[in-house]
Design a protein around this motif. Structure first.
Motif, PDB file in Angstrom:
ATOM      1  N   ASP A   5      36.320 -24.834 -66.465  1.00 35.57           N
ATOM      2  CA  ASP A   5      35.538 -25.258 -65.293  1.00 35.57           C
ATOM      3  C   ASP A   5      34.872 -24.071 -64.600  1.00 35.57           C
ATOM      4  O   ASP A   5      34.043 -24.260 -63.724  1.00 35.57           O
ATOM      5  N   SER A   6      35.217 -22.868 -64.999  1.00 41.03           N
ATOM      6  CA  SER A   6      34.593 -21.681 -64.411  1.00 41.03           C
ATOM      7  C   SER A   6      33.448 -21.200 -65.296  1.00 41.03           C
ATOM      8  O   SER A   6      33.659 -20.810 -66.455  1.00 41.03           O
ATOM      9  N   ALA A   7      32.234 -21.201 -64.719  1.00 43.35           N
ATOM     10  CA  ALA A   7      31.062 -20.701 -65.459  1.00 43.35           C
ATOM     11  C   ALA A   7      31.239 -19.216 -65.762  1.00 43.35           C
ATOM     12  O   ALA A   7      30.744 -18.723 -66.780  1.00 43.35           O
ATOM     13  N   ALA A   8      31.958 -18.509 -64.884  1.00 43.04           N
ATOM     14  CA  ALA A   8      32.179 -17.070 -65.094  1.00 43.04           C
ATOM     15  C   ALA A   8      32.988 -16.841 -66.376  1.00 43.04           C
ATOM     16  O   ALA A   8      32.628 -16.001 -67.198  1.00 43.04           O
ATOM     17  N   ILE A   9      34.056 -17.606 -66.535  1.00 43.60           N
ATOM     18  CA  ILE A   9      34.893 -17.439 -67.739  1.00 43.60           C
ATOM     19  C   ILE A   9      34.118 -17.870 -68.986  1.00 43.60           C
ATOM     20  O   ILE A   9      34.219 -17.232 -70.039  1.00 43.60           O
ATOM     21  N   LYS A  18      30.986 -17.567 -69.477  1.00 42.24           N
ATOM     22  CA  LYS A  18      30.046 -16.470 -69.772  1.00 42.24           C
ATOM     23  C   LYS A  18      30.780 -15.290 -70.427  1.00 42.24           C
ATOM     24  O   LYS A  18      30.286 -14.704 -71.389  1.00 42.24           O
ATOM     25  N   ILE A  19      31.969 -14.971 -69.909  1.00 39.36           N
ATOM     26  CA  ILE A  19      32.747 -13.855 -70.467  1.00 39.36           C
ATOM     27  C   ILE A  19      33.147 -14.175 -71.914  1.00 39.36           C
ATOM     28  O   ILE A  19      33.029 -13.346 -72.807  1.00 39.36           O
ATOM     29  N   ARG A  74      30.384 -13.823 -74.378  1.00 41.36           N
ATOM     30  CA  ARG A  74      30.121 -12.415 -74.714  1.00 41.36           C
ATOM     31  C   ARG A  74      31.184 -11.892 -75.697  1.00 41.36           C
ATOM     32  O   ARG A  74      30.849 -11.239 -76.685  1.00 41.36           O
ATOM     33  N   LYS A 110      45.308 -15.473 -68.974  1.00 45.81           N
ATOM     34  CA  LYS A 110      44.345 -14.719 -68.166  1.00 45.81           C
ATOM     35  C   LYS A 110      45.145 -13.858 -67.185  1.00 45.81           C
ATOM     36  O   LYS A 110      46.112 -14.377 -66.605  1.00 45.81           O
ATOM     37  N   PRO A 111      44.806 -12.614 -66.935  1.00 47.52           N
ATOM     38  CA  PRO A 111      43.645 -11.909 -67.476  1.00 47.52           C
ATOM     39  C   PRO A 111      43.846 -11.547 -68.948  1.00 47.52           C
ATOM     40  O   PRO A 111      44.961 -11.233 -69.359  1.00 47.52           O
ATOM     41  N   PHE A 112      42.757 -11.588 -69.701  1.00 46.14           N
ATOM     42  CA  PHE A 112      42.830 -11.284 -71.132  1.00 46.14           C
ATOM     43  C   PHE A 112      41.861 -10.153 -71.455  1.00 46.14           C
ATOM     44  O   PHE A 112      40.882  -9.932 -70.741  1.00 46.14           O
ATOM     45  N   SER A 113      42.160  -9.450 -72.530  1.00 44.94           N
ATOM     46  CA  SER A 113      41.218  -8.432 -73.003  1.00 44.94           C
ATOM     47  C   SER A 113      40.401  -9.045 -74.136  1.00 44.94           C
ATOM     48  O   SER A 113      40.844 -10.005 -74.783  1.00 44.94           O
TER      49      SER A 113
END
Lengths: 123, 178
Positions: A10-14, A16-17, A20, A108-111
């Motif tokens: 539900d997070s657009a930020a995640i 996007k990450i 990438r 999360k947090p993940f590398s």
């Protein structure tokens, strides 16, 4: 074989990450689809064949565990690998995911390396 | 509630999230307690927590820091300043709060039993009043993040009746605009 991947968060930020990170893996990625929750994910899966699902757990409408359970109980998607990527870190959640048939559980947090290593072990 | 446990959990979770996801370090400041969250400006993200203990986790920072954190998390440029605080910046702050409070929850669950967590709510504005309906005390844990102040607050109190653990409920907080 190039992979088609579905990211469910539900997070657009995640999303996007993860897009990438996927593009940086050694595995060739052809298409990346995005969904904001489990219900949206099912709509995408009905239209497109994907090789891998990366899903959050804590989402509105249909959470990651419910999505995983649904996929594993449906013949068409039974063998589709699902990696959960979540802040939920309790042992009971990890065990629940394993019992439901998750192919991986990344906190999360993940590398980027954690995601890439997990994908490399699957493909 | 053991304040030291909360401070230790927040310090560990915040440090881990910032070093892993943002490639930056945070320095723990002096923790304190307050009856009402003293936040009236900037970007604020809330998450509700519920189980045998119930309450709220909150992360707040200036618009400048919000833009910088979003730039580091998403590897895109968001020029510092109020006008640059767009949906992507708010989403990035919400996700950072989700990871920080989520990991605090994971640590606290070892002592307090299973807890559910809401999805984050994020607010950006100026001159607002924050109130808390409960009677609990807030633990404020400040950090220095490359010269800017980042604040994490946790308020937890025993539930009058244990709340069934579930995810995705709305945070029991509200904000009045003056």
């Amino acid at each position: 074989m190039p992979l088609d991947v579905l990211i469910v968060d539900d997070s657009a930020a995640i999303r996007k990450i993860l897009q990438r990170v996927l593009r940086q893996t050694d595995v060739e990625i052809r298409e990346v689809y995005e969904a904001g929750d489990g219900l949206e994910a099912l709509e995408i899966l009905k239209k497109h064949r994907v090789h891998l699902v990366l899903a959050d757990v804590n989402m509105p409408n249909m959470n990651g565990m419910q999505l995983l359970a649904h996929l594993k109980s449906t013949a068409e998607w039974q063998n589709l690998p699902v990696i959960l990527v979540t802040t939920e870190g309790s042992q009971s959640k990890v065990m629940e995911a394993a019992q439901l048939g998750a192919a991986g559980y990344i906190r999360k947090p993940f590398s980027a390396e954690q995601i890439q290593d997990k994908i490399s072990t699957l493909f | 509630m053991n304040q030291e446990l909360i401070v230790t959990a927040v310090a560990k979770a915040t440090s881990e999230v910032f070093s892993t996801m943002l490639g930056t370090e945070v320095n723990l400041g002096r923790p304190s307690t307050e009856r009402v969250p003293n936040v009236s400006d900037g970007v604020v993200a809330f998450l509700g927590l519920a189980g045998r203990w119930t309450g709220t986790g909150m992360l707040s920072c200036s618009p400048n820091l919000a833009c910088r954190l979003a730039s580091q998390l998403l590897m895109s440029e968001y020029e510092p300043g109020s006008e640059a605080v767009n949906e992507e910046v708010l989403d990035a702050v919400a996700e950072i709060a989700n990871m920080v409070i989520g990991n605090v929850k994971n640590i606290l669950e070892e002592e307090l039993g299973p807890m559910g967590m809401s999805i984050p709510t994020v607010i950006f504005g100026r001159n607002f009043t924050t109130r808390s309906v409960g009677q609990g005390e807030w633990t404020l844990i400040p950090f220095d993040c490359s010269g800017e102040r980042l604040e994490v607050r946790i308020c937890l109190a025993p539930a009058r009746e244990p709340v069934p653990v579930r995810h995705g409920f709305q945070a029991p907080e509200y904000v009045e605009l003056r």
